[in-house]
Write a protein that holds these residues in place. Structure first.
Motif, PDB file in Angstrom:
ATOM      1  N   ASN A  19      -2.223  -2.210  -5.732  1.00  0.00           N
ATOM      2  CA  ASN A  19      -2.796  -1.811  -4.443  1.00  0.00           C
ATOM      3  C   ASN A  19      -2.031  -0.640  -3.821  1.00  0.00           C
ATOM      4  O   ASN A  19      -2.344  -0.223  -2.708  1.00  0.00           O
ATOM      5  CB  ASN A  19      -2.801  -2.992  -3.469  1.00  0.00           C
TER       6      ASN A  19
ATOM      7  N   CYS B 171      -7.040   8.921  -9.654  1.00  0.00           N
ATOM      8  CA  CYS B 171      -7.444   8.768  -8.250  1.00  0.00           C
ATOM      9  C   CYS B 171      -6.556   9.592  -7.318  1.00  0.00           C
ATOM     10  O   CYS B 171      -6.787   9.629  -6.115  1.00  0.00           O
ATOM     11  CB  CYS B 171      -7.380   7.299  -7.834  1.00  0.00           C
ATOM     12  N   CYS B 172      -5.538  10.222  -7.908  1.00  0.00           N
ATOM     13  CA  CYS B 172      -4.552  10.930  -7.089  1.00  0.00           C
ATOM     14  C   CYS B 172      -5.155  12.185  -6.457  1.00  0.00           C
ATOM     15  O   CYS B 172      -5.837  12.965  -7.114  1.00  0.00           O
ATOM     16  CB  CYS B 172      -3.335  11.294  -7.926  1.00  0.00           C
TER      17      CYS B 172
ATOM     18  N   HIS C  41      -1.143   2.836  -2.771  1.00  0.00           N
ATOM     19  CA  HIS C  41      -1.883   4.083  -2.570  1.00  0.00           C
ATOM     20  C   HIS C  41      -0.957   5.283  -2.391  1.00  0.00           C
ATOM     21  O   HIS C  41      -1.359   6.417  -2.670  1.00  0.00           O
ATOM     22  CB  HIS C  41      -2.793   3.972  -1.343  1.00  0.00           C
ATOM     23  N   GLU C  42       0.254   5.023  -1.895  1.00  0.00           N
ATOM     24  CA  GLU C  42       1.169   6.127  -1.607  1.00  0.00           C
ATOM     25  C   GLU C  42       2.576   5.777  -2.078  1.00  0.00           C
ATOM     26  O   GLU C  42       3.130   4.754  -1.674  1.00  0.00           O
ATOM     27  CB  GLU C  42       1.177   6.425  -0.106  1.00  0.00           C
TER      28      GLU C  42
ATOM     29  N   ASN D  90      -3.071   7.374  -4.601  1.00  0.00           N
ATOM     30  CA  ASN D  90      -3.685   8.578  -4.036  1.00  0.00           C
ATOM     31  C   ASN D  90      -2.677   9.691  -3.769  1.00  0.00           C
ATOM     32  O   ASN D  90      -3.026  10.874  -3.815  1.00  0.00           O
ATOM     33  CB  ASN D  90      -4.395   8.258  -2.717  1.00  0.00           C
TER      34      ASN D  90
ATOM     35  N   ASN E 246      -4.572   3.183  -8.706  1.00  0.00           N
ATOM     36  CA  ASN E 246      -5.172   3.417  -7.387  1.00  0.00           C
ATOM     37  C   ASN E 246      -4.321   4.334  -6.514  1.00  0.00           C
ATOM     38  O   ASN E 246      -4.593   4.478  -5.324  1.00  0.00           O
ATOM     39  CB  ASN E 246      -5.409   2.087  -6.672  1.00  0.00           C
TER      40      ASN E 246
ATOM     41  N   ASN F 272       0.814  -1.221   0.000  1.00  0.00           N
ATOM     42  CA  ASN F 272       0.000   0.000   0.000  1.00  0.00           C
ATOM     43  C   ASN F 272       0.846   1.269   0.000  1.00  0.00           C
ATOM     44  O   ASN F 272       0.467   2.273  -0.597  1.00  0.00           O
ATOM     45  CB  ASN F 272      -0.913   0.054   1.227  1.00  0.00           C
TER      46      ASN F 272
END
Length: 416
Positions: A121, A167-168, A123-124, A146, A144, A100
């Protein structure tokens, strides 16, 4: 057998060779491990990480390469590699499908392997303070994602593929060599934080005006001289950094950004603050220092929530009496101006804790107001004055509560 905290302490304090067989065996059971300030060069392969390890931090370990075995830690969700000497990471990192959060910071990284695109998956992603010249193409497949931090690299161009990161919410491209934003950035409708400070922009990027969900915008340290009326489109903006540019004028439409609580226009060439800025009722932090401003708006007292105000390094010779209405003001810097008197309303700033003022100005104020009275005569109940601040000139001293009213509770006075 040692508990996990004891073992983590050993890993933090010792070299690998000093750990007992019992310690090493227990490594297999840990699901979270911070390995900071341990020289792991050549030793990382020998540590039997648990197959259930989900959090791993490798910080300041003198690592020049990352073993291919990193790909065996398939349950990792958080991997942070910081303050090392990695120029690349192995392609096996693409096996970490549950990842993640991935941070590879301050490590000399040049690029990422194409296998990173498999980390769906993720996110960062933070690649701060490396040697990256162009954004690795694999990044644009992370649908995905962010949060993307690429600050302090050598990036000069943002590809059109940035549109795929829809999605960012957070982009940090500060401290690079970027001169323009592609129009495709306007398609990032979820973007709320955009950091572009310390780049090479000479024009305000037009595509930004379409990012109507934006709450934070940092454009400090560029060469921008103009903002259009379209700035009013950014109605959700709360934090706006324009310091250290070439602005001579701030458009009155900035007064329509009603959610703004932090505004920095310092270190420009601005000579006048538009009156409309006094309509920013939520503004709490306002820096306009080091400009060419000659006066403050007379209705500045309408900024009821203002907590900190810095007007230093301008050409202001007086403060408007409305300044006394800033009841929530805690910090005020008026140094580097031509102010030689303070309005009577100044004593109404009951929450002021920090004041910076030119020493010659306050000396003149003292001499003009206290030459015919005993400045040591008044006594105050300590409960009324949180901190008693004394200004001393030779054998003369004045307590600020005496100067500005006995309820004045200034904690810090800095004289320049």
């Amino acid at each position: 057998m040692k508990d996990s905290e004891s073992l983590k302490h050993d890993l933090f304090e010792k070299k690998y060779s000093e750990l007992t067989p019992e310690d090493i065996e227990y490594c297999k059971t840990l699901d979270s491990l911070d390995m900071k300030c341990i020289n792991l060069e050549g030793l990382l392969d020998k540590i039997p990480f648990s197959s259930n390890l989900s959090y791993l931090t490798l910080m300041d370990n003198h690592l020049t390469y990352l073993s291919e075995k990193i790909g065996n830690l398939v349950n990792l969700t958080h991997l942070k590699i910081i303050d090392n000497m990695l120029t690349f990471v192995p392609r096996q990192i693409g096996n970490l499908k549950r990842l993640n959060v991935l941070h590879i910071e301050n490590s000399g990284l040049v690029s990422l392997p194409d296998e990173v695109r498999k980390l769906q998956n993720l996110h960062e992603l933070s690649l701060i303070n490396n040697q990256i010249v162009s954004i690795p193409p694999a990044v644009f497949y992370l649908r995905n994602l962010n949060v993307l931090h690429l600050a302090n690299n050598k990036i000069a161009h943002i590809p059109k593929g940035v549109r795929d990161l829809n999605c960012c919410k957070v982009f940090d491209f500060s401290k690079n060599q970027i001169t323009e934003l592609p129009s495709q950035v306007s398609e990032l409708k979820e973007l709320t934080h955009l950091w572009l400070g310390d780049n090479c922009f000479s024009f305000f990027p037009e595509t930004i005006y379409n990012l109507q969900q934006l709450s934070t915008l940092g454009l400090e340290g560029n060469q921008i001289s103009h903002i259009s009326k379209k700035i009013a489109h950014l109605q959700n903006l709360t934090d706006f950094r324009l310091d250290d540019n070439r602005f001579m004028l701030i458009p009155r439409e900035i007064g329509q950004l009603k959610k703004l609580y932090h505004l920095d226009i310092s270190r420009n060439r601005i000579s006048k603050i538009p009156d409309e800025i006094c309509g920013l009722g939520d503004l709490q932090y306002f820096r306009m220092n080091n400009n060419e401003i000659k006066s403050l708006p007379k209705d500045i007292g309408k900024l009821k929530k203002l907590h900190s105000l810095n007007i230093s390094g301008n050409q202001i010779n007086s403060l408007p009496k409305d300044i006394g209405k800033l009841k929530k003001l805690h910090s005020l810097d008026i140094s580097g101006n031509q102010i030689n008197s303070l309005p009577r309303s100044f004593s109404q700033l009951q929450n002021l804790e920090y004041l910076k003022i030119d020493s010659h100005n306050i000396r003149d104020y003292i001499e003009n107001h206290f030459q015919d009275r005993d400045i040591f005569s008044e006594k105050y109940d300590a409960r009324q004055i949180i901190v008693k601040v004394t200004v001393r000139y030779g054998d003369r001293c004045v307590d600020l509560p005496t100067m500005f009213g006995k309820d004045f509770i200034l904690e810090t006075l800095e004289l320049t």
